[in-house]
Design a protein around this motif. Structure first.
Motif, PDB file in Angstrom:
ATOM      1  N   GLU A 104       0.804  -1.208   0.000  1.00  0.00           N
ATOM      2  CA  GLU A 104       0.000   0.000   0.000  1.00  0.00           C
ATOM      3  C   GLU A 104       0.844   1.269   0.000  1.00  0.00           C
ATOM      4  O   GLU A 104       1.711   1.464   0.851  1.00  0.00           O
ATOM      5  CB  GLU A 104      -0.926   0.008   1.213  1.00  0.00           C
ATOM      6  CG  GLU A 104      -1.816   1.229   1.333  1.00  0.00           C
ATOM      7  CD  GLU A 104      -2.852   1.311   0.221  1.00  0.00           C
ATOM      8  OE1 GLU A 104      -3.235   2.454  -0.127  1.00  0.00           O
ATOM      9  OE2 GLU A 104      -3.281   0.248  -0.283  1.00  0.00           O
ATOM     10  N   ILE A 118      -2.010   0.235  -4.807  1.00  0.00           N
ATOM     11  CA  ILE A 118      -3.190   0.225  -3.957  1.00  0.00           C
ATOM     12  C   ILE A 118      -3.499  -1.231  -3.641  1.00  0.00           C
ATOM     13  O   ILE A 118      -3.780  -2.018  -4.550  1.00  0.00           O
ATOM     14  CB  ILE A 118      -4.401   0.871  -4.656  1.00  0.00           C
ATOM     15  CG1 ILE A 118      -4.081   2.301  -5.105  1.00  0.00           C
ATOM     16  CG2 ILE A 118      -5.621   0.857  -3.736  1.00  0.00           C
ATOM     17  CD1 ILE A 118      -5.185   2.918  -5.968  1.00  0.00           C
ATOM     18  N   THR A 120      -5.606  -4.264  -2.886  1.00  0.00           N
ATOM     19  CA  THR A 120      -7.020  -4.604  -3.087  1.00  0.00           C
ATOM     20  C   THR A 120      -7.208  -6.115  -2.985  1.00  0.00           C
ATOM     21  O   THR A 120      -7.478  -6.794  -3.978  1.00  0.00           O
ATOM     22  CB  THR A 120      -7.514  -4.094  -4.456  1.00  0.00           C
ATOM     23  OG1 THR A 120      -6.630  -4.569  -5.493  1.00  0.00           O
ATOM     24  CG2 THR A 120      -7.575  -2.579  -4.487  1.00  0.00           C
ATOM     25  N   ARG A 166     -13.052   0.754  -1.905  1.00  0.00           N
ATOM     26  CA  ARG A 166     -11.886   1.655  -1.998  1.00  0.00           C
ATOM     27  C   ARG A 166     -11.766   2.246  -3.393  1.00  0.00           C
ATOM     28  O   ARG A 166     -11.480   3.439  -3.551  1.00  0.00           O
ATOM     29  CB  ARG A 166     -10.596   0.908  -1.669  1.00  0.00           C
ATOM     30  CG  ARG A 166     -10.422   0.512  -0.228  1.00  0.00           C
ATOM     31  CD  ARG A 166      -8.960   0.241   0.072  1.00  0.00           C
ATOM     32  NE  ARG A 166      -8.169   1.445  -0.070  1.00  0.00           N
ATOM     33  CZ  ARG A 166      -6.847   1.468  -0.186  1.00  0.00           C
ATOM     34  NH1 ARG A 166      -6.164   0.340  -0.217  1.00  0.00           N
ATOM     35  NH2 ARG A 166      -6.193   2.600  -0.289  1.00  0.00           N
TER      36      ARG A 166
END
Length: 204
Positions: A104, A118, A120, A166
């Motif tokens: 992250e 990111i 996920t 998100r």
């Protein structure tokens, strides 16, 4: 920024080659198979591969990693939680010893391009999306009007919904480049993608 999509392998996983047109440095995202197809494109366009980015560890996104790395000398990057991810019955991907484990918020530069990681998870424990300018590479997290399956080892639908939330909450709009099938936009998916809308409604 030039984005080339090469659907490769039996499952037509999308391998993306993302190039800084000024420096001809590039990143290869998810080289899933057909290493000759990928390498021929790189050679034809005189590209220098700086990184091989993996959105997750499933075999249909990783089968050409080692030959592309061997030929180009690029650095392989993936989330360590997916180091042993596998589709049932199809074997496991063993990352190279010098793999860079990303997570992250990590940032990588390819010429003038900036890639941001990111996390996920949900399709796999270590799934990531990659944000570069106005482009969002979503692997098997988000598809056009769909999302990644969660019935394979390590998959979890509740976790995937939070990951989709998100993405829904990212400010603005992005071109979405998924791991399979056609590209789309994030705003289009906010309107038409049942799973993305459901995640927004239920994950608070």
């Amino acid at each position: 920024m030039l984005i080339k999509c090469l659907p490769v392998g039996l499952y037509e996983a999308n391998c993306y080659i993302v190039t800084d047109e000024d420096t001809l440095e590039c990143a290869v995202i998810d080289p899933g198979d057909e290493s000759n197809t990928i390498l021929n494109y790189l050679e034809e366009h005189h590209l220098t591969v700086k990184f091989i980015f993996l959105t997750h560890g499933h075999f249909d996104h990783t089968m050409a990693v080692l030959p592309v790395k061997e030929e180009t000398g690029a650095t392989v990057c993936m989330n360590k939680k997916d180091a042993n991810a596998a589709v049932a019955g199809e074997g496991r991907f063993t990352p190279p010893e010098d793999t860079v484990w990303y997570g992250e918020g990590d940032i990588f530069h390819v010429g003038s391009l900036t890639f941001q990681v990111i996390e996920t998870p949900g399709h796999t424990p270590g799934g990531v999306c990659l944000l570069c300018g106005e482009a969002l590479f979503t692997g098997d997290t988000l598809f056009r009007e769909s999302c990644g399956r969660t019935d394979l080892p390590g998959g979890d639908m509740a976790t995937l919904l939070y990951s989709l939330k998100r993405l829904y909450d990212l400010p603005g709009d992005y071109e979405v480049y998924p791991g399979h099938m056609d590209s789309t936009t994030l705003q289009r998916e906010r309107i038409f993608n049942y799973y993305l809308k459901y995640a927004n409604d239920t994950c608070k």
